[in-house]
Design an enzyme around this catalytic site. Structure first.
Site, PDB file in Angstrom:
ATOM      1  N   CYS A 183      13.737  -2.675   7.043  1.00  0.00           N
ATOM      2  CA  CYS A 183      14.475  -3.789   7.388  1.00  0.00           C
ATOM      3  C   CYS A 183      13.685  -4.734   8.325  1.00  0.00           C
ATOM      4  CB  CYS A 183      15.716  -3.553   7.777  1.00  0.00           C
ATOM      5  SG  CYS A 183      16.605  -2.637   6.675  1.00  0.00           S
TER       6      CYS A 183
ATOM      7  N   ARG B 253       8.762  -4.616   5.277  1.00  0.00           N
ATOM      8  CA  ARG B 253       9.606  -3.872   5.912  1.00  0.00           C
ATOM      9  C   ARG B 253      10.664  -3.437   5.006  1.00  0.00           C
ATOM     10  NH1 ARG B 253      10.780  -3.193  11.269  1.00  0.00           N
ATOM     11  NH2 ARG B 253       8.932  -3.504  12.524  1.00  0.00           N
TER      12      ARG B 253
ATOM     13  N   TRP C  35      15.988  -2.620   3.274  1.00  0.00           N
ATOM     14  CA  TRP C  35      15.465  -1.272   2.680  1.00  0.00           C
ATOM     15  C   TRP C  35      16.861  -0.396   2.833  1.00  0.00           C
ATOM     16  CZ3 TRP C  35      15.325   4.024   4.341  1.00  0.00           C
ATOM     17  CH2 TRP C  35      14.594   5.053   3.422  1.00  0.00           C
TER      18      TRP C  35
ATOM     19  N   ASN D  68      19.291  -3.391  11.599  1.00  0.00           N
ATOM     20  CA  ASN D  68      18.130  -2.457  11.328  1.00  0.00           C
ATOM     21  C   ASN D  68      18.562  -1.195  11.856  1.00  0.00           C
ATOM     22  OD1 ASN D  68      16.304  -1.317  10.303  1.00  0.00           O
ATOM     23  ND2 ASN D  68      14.660  -2.233  11.868  1.00  0.00           N
ATOM     24  N   GLY D  69      18.836  -0.174  11.223  1.00  0.00           N
ATOM     25  CA  GLY D  69      18.816   1.201  11.712  1.00  0.00           C
ATOM     26  C   GLY D  69      20.051   1.904  10.897  1.00  0.00           C
TER      27      GLY D  69
ATOM     28  N   GLU E  59      -4.782  13.209   2.440  1.00  0.00           N
ATOM     29  CA  GLU E  59      -4.457  12.075   2.435  1.00  0.00           C
ATOM     30  C   GLU E  59      -4.819  11.392   0.932  1.00  0.00           C
ATOM     31  OE1 GLU E  59      -3.243  10.071   4.381  1.00  0.00           O
ATOM     32  OE2 GLU E  59      -4.126   7.915   3.625  1.00  0.00           O
TER      33      GLU E  59
ATOM     34  N   LYS F 112      -2.067   9.345  -1.075  1.00  0.00           N
ATOM     35  CA  LYS F 112      -2.361   7.663  -1.557  1.00  0.00           C
ATOM     36  C   LYS F 112      -2.013   7.676  -2.831  1.00  0.00           C
ATOM     37  CE  LYS F 112      -2.494   5.857   1.491  1.00  0.00           C
ATOM     38  NZ  LYS F 112      -2.542   6.243   3.212  1.00  0.00           N
TER      39      LYS F 112
ATOM     40  N   GLU G  67       1.723   7.937  -3.685  1.00  0.00           N
ATOM     41  CA  GLU G  67       2.655   6.935  -3.248  1.00  0.00           C
ATOM     42  C   GLU G  67       2.433   5.741  -4.032  1.00  0.00           C
ATOM     43  OE1 GLU G  67       2.568   5.803   0.819  1.00  0.00           O
ATOM     44  OE2 GLU G  67       0.591   6.062   0.938  1.00  0.00           O
TER      45      GLU G  67
ATOM     46  N   HIS H 156      -3.858  31.505  -3.944  1.00  0.00           N
ATOM     47  CA  HIS H 156      -2.387  32.160  -3.366  1.00  0.00           C
ATOM     48  C   HIS H 156      -1.182  31.622  -4.114  1.00  0.00           C
ATOM     49  CE1 HIS H 156      -4.790  34.427  -0.739  1.00  0.00           C
ATOM     50  NE2 HIS H 156      -5.324  33.218  -0.430  1.00  0.00           N
TER      51      HIS H 156
ATOM     52  N   LYS I 288       7.166  -0.345   4.963  1.00  0.00           N
ATOM     53  CA  LYS I 288       6.355  -0.351   6.193  1.00  0.00           C
ATOM     54  C   LYS I 288       7.096   0.008   7.321  1.00  0.00           C
ATOM     55  CE  LYS I 288       1.774  -1.044   6.935  1.00  0.00           C
ATOM     56  NZ  LYS I 288       0.779   0.057   6.358  1.00  0.00           N
TER      57      LYS I 288
HETATM   58  C1  F6R Z   1       1.261   6.212   3.882  1.00  0.00           C
HETATM   59  C2  F6R Z   1       1.767   5.553   4.987  1.00  0.00           C
HETATM   60  C3  F6R Z   1       2.699   6.406   5.690  1.00  0.00           C
HETATM   61  C4  F6R Z   1       2.474   6.020   7.194  1.00  0.00           C
HETATM   62  C5  F6R Z   1       3.517   6.541   7.950  1.00  0.00           C
HETATM   63  C6  F6R Z   1       3.395   6.325   9.641  1.00  0.00           C
HETATM   64  O1  F6R Z   1       0.299   4.979   3.466  1.00  0.00           O
HETATM   65  O2  F6R Z   1       1.595   4.475   5.276  1.00  0.00           O
HETATM   66  O3  F6R Z   1       2.679   7.789   5.642  1.00  0.00           O
HETATM   67  O4  F6R Z   1       1.270   6.527   7.618  1.00  0.00           O
HETATM   68  O5  F6R Z   1       5.000   6.121   7.537  1.00  0.00           O
HETATM   69  O6  F6R Z   1       3.382   5.247   9.960  1.00  0.00           O
HETATM   70  P1  F6R Z   1       2.767   4.655  11.295  1.00  0.00           P
HETATM   71  O7  F6R Z   1       1.530   4.944  11.258  1.00  0.00           O
HETATM   72  O8  F6R Z   1       3.205   3.084  11.359  1.00  0.00           O
HETATM   73  O9  F6R Z   1       3.465   5.512  12.340  1.00  0.00           O
END
Ligand code: F6R
Length: 588
Positions: free
Chosen positions: A2, A28, A71, A97-98, A466, A470, A473, A489, A583
């Site tokens: 948010c 956000r 969000w 937010n929260g 990773e 990527k 997502e 396994h 984010k």
């Molecule tokens: C994946 C991604 C998330 C962040 C995770 C941690 O592409 O962006 O998995 O890595 O939410 O976020 P930060 O690094 O901001 O603590």
């Protein structure tokens, strides 16, 4: 999650200013948005579902207002549930937010007292609770302080009062930043949104309350309402970072920035790295923590510390920290990795680690973030703002930072620096149009598949995790990363003719075993996409990378980023704003 933005001052075009700020905050949360401005005719509230970009609205003149990008946590994605929320008389508007953990009890009590609710959100209780305090003739600051005390959980609220022409705000854990300078007072969930509005920033503390009026920004102690001495810092965000320039999207831009970010880190991080190594030398135990991509980088760091300087360390996901880390951590060092420095699970893990006696360190991108302000030592990534929801440049920079620290601990910082610069060069080679086009094309063919497996061994195992993260997502293809040795396994049961399998097979001690694992997959019909410096007949397709030795995990970040991008475009998805994500994950 948010985004929050509020303004009060001399500008008369507050509606337009809020919309512009919300666009920068959209990463956000982007399921819905809204704003409220106080006009001569009363509160005007405008809300909508979906993205704010491209929407044209004309707002009446106003000098105070607040906005929000959502969000969703409580209540579906609807216009009614978008913020701001108002009280019964539309005197005040609230953004939040929260998660208000006790909202159900508070709402029941408010309904019994005759309040009318218009949304299904937890947030709306704040508007009605403040309404009651104002009706009892309490000033706005006191009203908001009293109400905030009733809320359980990690929350940030901003309340606009159309009558007094003020904004009041309070927070617990979740960030709020006040902007000073410019043509008024501003408040936002993110320093980035205050660019162009402020010269100096105040990071509101948990025990404080902010009251913003046209000509003043007062920070009070939330318990006593006496003035509190805020610490202000200069605006740190580089404005050149913000725009897209000639790039089609932020994912492409931020992937392309990686070589520059890595070289800048090598040039600027010497003192930070030395500080972190000193803390690590003193510690009797080192625990790395983080979430998502940052967690994968932390795991890669644990392998690197072991391989470069024989330092034992462990990785605990931040969300599991309180359950898995030792009860007594005196003498331990807990290192959190985070791009935003605001991830709630990370902050909670660090607070728990402190309570258990640990010293704290961070590898973090966002300057002045809640994480940075909590720790005893930090390595700042200096990667610039990361606007795409996917972590890209912050991920490779985190691994580089831990690698430099491992080399420093071994007394060989210069060798570490050379290795990171080698990785930067290898990334440039992967970003050349031909190489990039080749990977993107493989990615676009993946778009037709439902499942994908990624394997790696040793320090390349986190690369597999990773790459899978990527790809899934951004393209929504089910992608699983796992340690190659685990293949037999259970997971191999899922491999069918044509199943794409991405195999990290660099020229190191893992190579022979990786080629064997690739053969096992291929024997079951798996379509093998090899990543490494040397081709092999077992690979159906090959993504060549320059040999960079221990720095390979930095370079191995790129294929997953580009494959995911290619698949996302082929499936018609927005690469910057994947569904259901946001984010900076500031809720549990
Ligand atoms: C994946 C991604 C998330 C962040 C995770 C941690 O592409 O962006 O998995 O890595 O939410 O976020 P930060 O690094 O901001 O603590």
């Amino acid at each position: 999650m948010c985004g929050v933005f509020g303004y009060v001052g001399q500008r008369r075009d507050v509606g337009a200013a809020i919309v512009a700020a919300l666009k920068t905050l959209e990463y956000r949360g982007y399921d819905s948005w809204g704003l409220a401005v106080a006009t001569a005719d009363g509160l005007l509230v405008d809300k909508d579902v979906g993205r704010i970009n491209g929407q044209v609205r004309v707002f009446p003149e106003a000098t105070i207002g607040l906005g929000h990008t959502r969000w969703a946590t409580h209540g579906r994605v609807t216009r009614q549930n978008a913020h701001p929320h108002t009280d019964c008389h539309r005197r005040i508007a609230v953004v939040h937010n929260g998660i208000i953990e006790n909202h159900a009890v508070l709402k029941d009590q408010l309904l019994q007292r005759g309040h009318q609710f218009r949304s299904e959100t937890d947030s709306e209780v704040v508007a009605h609770l403040v309404e009651e305090q104002l009706a009892a003739h309490r000033p706005l600051a006191e009203s908001v302080a009293l109400v905030f005390r009733l809320l359980e959980g990690h929350n940030a609220i901003v309340v606009m009062d159309a009558v007094s022409g003020k904004l009041a705000a309070a927070k617990r854990t979740t960030p709020l930043i006040i902007g000073q300078g410019g043509q008024g007072s501003t408040i936002a969930s993110d320093a980035f949104a205050l660019q162009g509005h402020a010269d100096r920033l105040i990071h509101l503390e948990d025990g404080q309350l902010a009251v913003l009026a046209a000509n003043s920004a007062n920070i009070l102690d939330r318990a006593t309402l006496l003035p509190s001495q805020p610490v202000s810092v200069a605006v740190a965000v580089d404005r050149d970072d913000a725009g897209l320039g000639s790039y089609p999207d932020f994912l492409t831009k931020e992937v392309a920035e990686q070589p520059t970010v890595l070289r800048r880190l090598v040039a600027s991080s010497g003192d930070d790295v030395e500080g972190l190594s000193t803390e690590m030398r003193r510690a009797n135990r080192v625990i790395l923590t983080g979430c998502g991509s940052a967690g994968n980088a932390a795991l890669a760091g644990a392998y690197m510390l072991n391989s470069v300087c024989a330092m034992e360390s462990s990785f605990v996901p931040a969300s599991e920290f309180s359950h898995r880390a030792g009860r007594r951590l005196a003498g331990s060092l807990v290192i959190a990795l985070s791009q935003s420095g605001e991830t709630l699970d990370v902050l909670e893990a660090m607070d728990e680690a402190r309570r258990r006696g640990a010293r704290l360190a961070a590898v973090v991108n966002a300057p002045n973030s809640s994480l940075e302000r909590r720790v005893d030592a930090r390595v700042m990534l200096g990667a610039g703002v990361e606007q795409c929801v996917l972590a890209t440049k912050s991920y490779s920079a985190m691994i580089a930072a831990l690698m430099l620290t491992a080399f420093d601990l071994a007394g060989k910082f210069a060798a570490g620096a050379a290795a990171v610069c080698g990785a930067a060069q290898a990334i440039e080679a992967l970003l050349e149009p031909d190489a990039r086009g080749h990977i993107g094309e493989i990615g676009s063919r993946l778009a037709a598949r439902d499942h994908l497996f990624v394997i790696g061994r040793g320090v390349h195992y986190p690369s597999a995790l990773e790459a899978a993260l990527k790809i899934k997502e951004v393209s929504y293809i089910h992608a699983e990363g796992f340690a190659a040795g685990e293949l037999k396994h259970g997971v191999i049961a899922l491999v069918e003719p044509g199943t794409p399998c991405l195999v990290f097979a660099p020229d190191d001690e893992t190579r022979t075993d990786m080629v064997s694992s690739a053969s096992e997959l291929r024997s079951r019909g798996g379509h093998i996409i090899g990543v490494g410096s040397t081709p092999d007949p077992v690979f159906d397709e090959f993504i060549p990378t320059l040999p960079v030795g221990i720095a390979s995990p930095i370079v191995e970040a790129i294929p997953g980023q580009l494959l995911g991008y290619g698949a996302a475009l082929a499936r018609g998805h927005d690469p910057d704003r994947p569904r259901n994500l946001a984010k900076s994950v500031t809720v549990k």
